[in-house]
Design a protein around this motif. Structure first.
Motif, short mmCIF file in Angstrom:
data_model
loop_
_atom_site.label_atom_id
_atom_site.label_comp_id
_atom_site.label_asym_id
_atom_site.label_seq_id
_atom_site.Cartn_x
_atom_site.Cartn_y
_atom_site.Cartn_z
N GLY A 272 34.53 42.01 57.26
CA GLY A 272 34.14 43.28 56.66
C GLY A 272 32.65 43.37 56.40
O GLY A 272 31.96 42.37 56.30
N TRP A 273 32.18 44.61 56.33
CA TRP A 273 30.76 44.88 56.12
C TRP A 273 30.24 44.21 54.84
O TRP A 273 29.19 43.58 54.82
CB TRP A 273 30.52 46.40 56.06
CG TRP A 273 29.09 46.76 55.95
CD1 TRP A 273 28.35 46.83 54.81
CD2 TRP A 273 28.19 47.05 57.02
NE1 TRP A 273 27.05 47.16 55.10
CE2 TRP A 273 26.93 47.30 56.46
CE3 TRP A 273 28.35 47.14 58.41
CZ2 TRP A 273 25.82 47.63 57.22
CZ3 TRP A 273 27.24 47.47 59.17
CH2 TRP A 273 25.99 47.71 58.59
N ALA B 69 28.15 42.26 60.67
CA ALA B 69 28.76 43.50 61.16
C ALA B 69 27.73 44.29 61.98
O ALA B 69 28.04 44.85 63.04
CB ALA B 69 29.28 44.32 59.99
N THR C 243 43.87 50.14 61.16
CA THR C 243 43.56 50.21 59.73
C THR C 243 44.82 50.03 58.89
O THR C 243 45.83 50.68 59.11
CB THR C 243 42.89 51.56 59.39
OG1 THR C 243 41.73 51.68 60.19
CG2 THR C 243 42.51 51.63 57.92
N THR D 240 45.26 49.47 54.65
CA THR D 240 44.42 49.30 53.46
C THR D 240 45.24 48.79 52.28
O THR D 240 45.73 49.57 51.48
CB THR D 240 43.73 50.63 53.07
OG1 THR D 240 44.50 51.71 53.62
CG2 THR D 240 42.32 50.71 53.53
N LEU E 69 41.82 45.16 49.26
CA LEU E 69 40.61 45.42 50.05
C LEU E 69 39.98 46.77 49.70
O LEU E 69 39.01 47.18 50.30
CB LEU E 69 40.93 45.37 51.55
CG LEU E 69 41.23 43.99 52.15
CD1 LEU E 69 41.52 44.12 53.65
CD2 LEU E 69 40.07 43.02 51.95
N GLU F 1 35.89 48.87 51.24
CA GLU F 1 36.12 49.65 52.46
C GLU F 1 34.84 50.15 53.13
O GLU F 1 34.78 50.27 54.35
CB GLU F 1 37.06 50.82 52.18
CG GLU F 1 38.52 50.38 52.24
CD GLU F 1 39.45 51.39 51.62
OE1 GLU F 1 39.13 52.59 51.70
OE2 GLU F 1 40.47 50.97 51.05
N GLU G 97 29.48 51.93 58.23
CA GLU G 97 29.48 50.49 57.95
C GLU G 97 30.86 49.95 58.32
O GLU G 97 31.79 50.00 57.53
CB GLU G 97 29.12 50.25 56.49
CG GLU G 97 27.68 50.67 56.22
CD GLU G 97 27.33 50.74 54.74
OE1 GLU G 97 28.21 50.54 53.89
OE2 GLU G 97 26.16 51.03 54.44
N ASN H 118 34.10 47.92 59.11
CA ASN H 118 34.84 46.72 58.76
C ASN H 118 35.65 46.34 60.00
O ASN H 118 36.63 47.02 60.34
CB ASN H 118 35.79 47.00 57.59
CG ASN H 118 35.01 47.32 56.33
OD1 ASN H 118 34.04 46.63 56.01
ND2 ASN H 118 35.42 48.37 55.64
N TYR I 69 37.75 44.21 60.54
CA TYR I 69 39.18 43.93 60.35
C TYR I 69 40.02 45.19 60.54
O TYR I 69 41.23 45.11 60.74
CB TYR I 69 39.47 43.24 59.01
CG TYR I 69 38.96 43.93 57.75
CD1 TYR I 69 39.39 45.20 57.37
CD2 TYR I 69 38.06 43.26 56.91
CE1 TYR I 69 38.93 45.81 56.22
CE2 TYR I 69 37.60 43.86 55.74
CZ TYR I 69 38.03 45.14 55.40
OH TYR I 69 37.57 45.73 54.25
N ASP I 70 39.38 46.37 60.52
CA ASP I 70 40.09 47.63 60.78
C ASP I 70 40.12 47.98 62.27
O ASP I 70 40.65 49.02 62.66
CB ASP I 70 39.40 48.78 60.05
CG ASP I 70 39.80 48.86 58.59
OD1 ASP I 70 40.86 48.29 58.24
OD2 ASP I 70 39.06 49.47 57.81
#
Ligand SMILES: Cc1ncc(COP(=O)(O)O)c(C=O)c1O
Length: 478
Positions: free
Chosen positions: A113-114, A121, A320, A322, A326, A330, A335, A337, A339-340
């Motif tokens: 993630g950012w 990232a 995504t 959520t 997390l 977000e 920016e 993430n 992981y999404d």
């Protein structure tokens, strides 16, 4: 070495001494690998006799563990970056990226993630943009993600295609790929839970290309039966022969039929950096998603694959999730993430090696190396055609060539030729001097060379072929 207890730490001096030895070993390997025997051979019994033990309860000297690994482990691994490693897809690698990987691991940078690493990232976004531009994908709308390899990139693509084209109901969804598509695609389709009846493996033509006519027929029949064609997987550089499917024509069909077009360029995609490769890959820019595999022909060490998509919202829409833990991290839309955008939450910092090696060498050096690889295979084709002993079966294509031992004037059945060429490959491997395995094309056993190592020379190849000829001369069992 004296270790502090319960913190898994070494002293600063110990770390330095340990680390310098590791770097020295890697540098020595890079410096001398070309003179080593590339092929490692070892039975399970031999490996067990070296390594089998219970997990030790008590500590050992760090130096002893390191010495053991340097002597016994790394020496028992085939050198895939050796100039005479011709088989499968070799991994030529490069030192700068090896050090980049060491940094990424050393700092244990979380690349999910950012918030955890804005720099990681950002470098993934920036290097991805370089690739989007190289492949003429839309840079603003497009996107992508670095993965462990081509298999994971193909899986990520097919799950995205299914999400976007089918939503939740994929009971009637049909996917099309050629009989030369890489097995990782079939694996991905199975992982995703498709039934056998949902997969159409379309036979290739004599040149191992996706048959457009057969693809059109299959789609039309499936529509008549009320099924839902949702994805075609084309290949840009097949593993067997380097063949590029008719990408523009497939793209046209997919557009007309509202089908997702995924291109598996894990092997051949990097060829876009050369002038000839770019011509051959025409149409790749029309894909909805594209797998490229930097740990192959972009000379990166394992593991690094990549999926590019025409529309990055498609990745986000697919991956995504959520969870409440997390929600504070977000970030905003720009920016990302990562992981999404894919399967992994915790991810290593893969972009770093790509970033550092491209900055260090410049794209130009990559272009030159790839151009050299393509030309070397063409020179080999020329050499084989003029030789009385070898027959070209599939011409040099994106640095892959297939051929067999078939001396002129000798009447040998196909079965006999299969046995001979299998035998030659086995003997070359047993010599440990080169890695050269066979594949099967149109039912024939042939020798296949994949020439993506920029340090391989025509002499390396001639030396290897000479082993084959010697084998046939000295102890011809046929
Ligand atoms: C065309 C093609 N696709 C996918 C893959 C799988 O890539 P990886 O081994 O990086 O998972 C390969 C590997 O050789 C390949 O050649």
């Amino acid at each position: 070495m004296k270790k502090k207890s319960a913190t898994l730490q070494l002293s600063k001096e110990e770390m330095k001494a340990y680390g310098y030895q590791v770097v020295d070993a890697i540098v020595e390997h890079f410096d001398t690998q070309d003179q080593k025997l590339p092929v490692a051979i070892g039975t399970r019994k031999e490996m067990d006799s070296l390594f089998l033990e219970e997990a030790p309860e008590n500590p050992m000297e760090a130096q002893d563990v390191l010495d053991f690994v340097l002597k016994k482990v790394v020496t028992k691994s085939t050198i895939v970056s050796h100039p005479k490693a011709f088989s499968f897809v070799p991994g030529p690698s490069n030192y700068v990226s090896v050090m980049a990987d060491t940094l990424a691991t050393g700092f244990n940078i979380f690349s999910g993630g950012w918030a955890a690493s804005p720099a990681a990232a950002a470098l993934e976004i920036i290097t991805m943009n370089w690739l989007l531009k190289i492949y003429s994908f839309p840079v603003v709308k497009g996107g992508g993600i670095f993965t462990s390899g081509g298999s994971m990139a193909n899986l990520t693509a097919i799950v995205t295609a299914r999400r976007i084209k089918c939503g939740d109901d994929f009971s009637k969804a049909i996917i099309y790929l050629s009989d030369q598509a890489h097995s990782s695609n079939i694996k991905a389709i199975r992982i995703l839970g498709f039934r056998k009846e949902q997969i159409r493996v379309i036979p290739t033509n004599l040149e191992f290309k996706f048959s457009i006519n057969k693809l059109k027929n299959a789609i039309a029949k499936d529509r008549l039966e009320g099924l839902h064609p949702f994805c075609v997987v084309g290949t840009a550089g097949t593993t067997n022969t380097g063949t590029v499917d008719p990408l523009s024509e497939i793209a046209l069909i997919c557009k007309k039929e509202n089908i997702w077009f995924h291109v598996d360029g894990a092997y051949g995609g990097a060829a876009i950096l050369s002038r000839d490769g770019k011509k051959m890959l025409k149409g790749i820019e029309k894909a909805d998603s594209l797998t490229v595999d930097p740990h192959k022909w972009f000379y990166q060490p394992y593991e690094m694959g990549c999926l590019l998509v025409r529309n990055s919202a498609h990745l986000k829409g697919t991956f995504t999730a959520t969870p409440e833990y997390l929600k504070d991290v977000e970030g905003n839309k720009s920016e990302i993430n990562f992981y999404d955008h894919g399967v992994q939450l915790t991810r290593r910092f893969r972009a770093l090696k790509f970033y550092m090696s491209i900055k260090t060498f410049g794209l130009k050096e990559f272009r030159n190396a790839i151009t050299y690889n393509i030309k070397l295979a063409e020179q080999l084709e020329d050499y084989l055609r003029k030789s009385p002993s070898w027959e070209v079966i599939s011409p040099a294509t994106l640095a892959v060539i297939n051929f067999r031992y078939h001396p002129i004037g000798e009447k040998l059945s196909d079965k006999k030729l299969d046995e001979i060429n299998q035998y030659i490959s086995e003997k070359i491997i047993a010599s440990q001097k080169a890695l050269l395995v066979t594949t099967i094309l149109h039912g024939q056993i042939v020798l296949r060379m994949c020439l993506i190592n920029p340090r391989t020379t025509l002499n390396d190849i001639k030396d290897t072929l000479a082993i084959g000829l010697e084998v046939m001369k000295n102890k011809n069992p046929f």
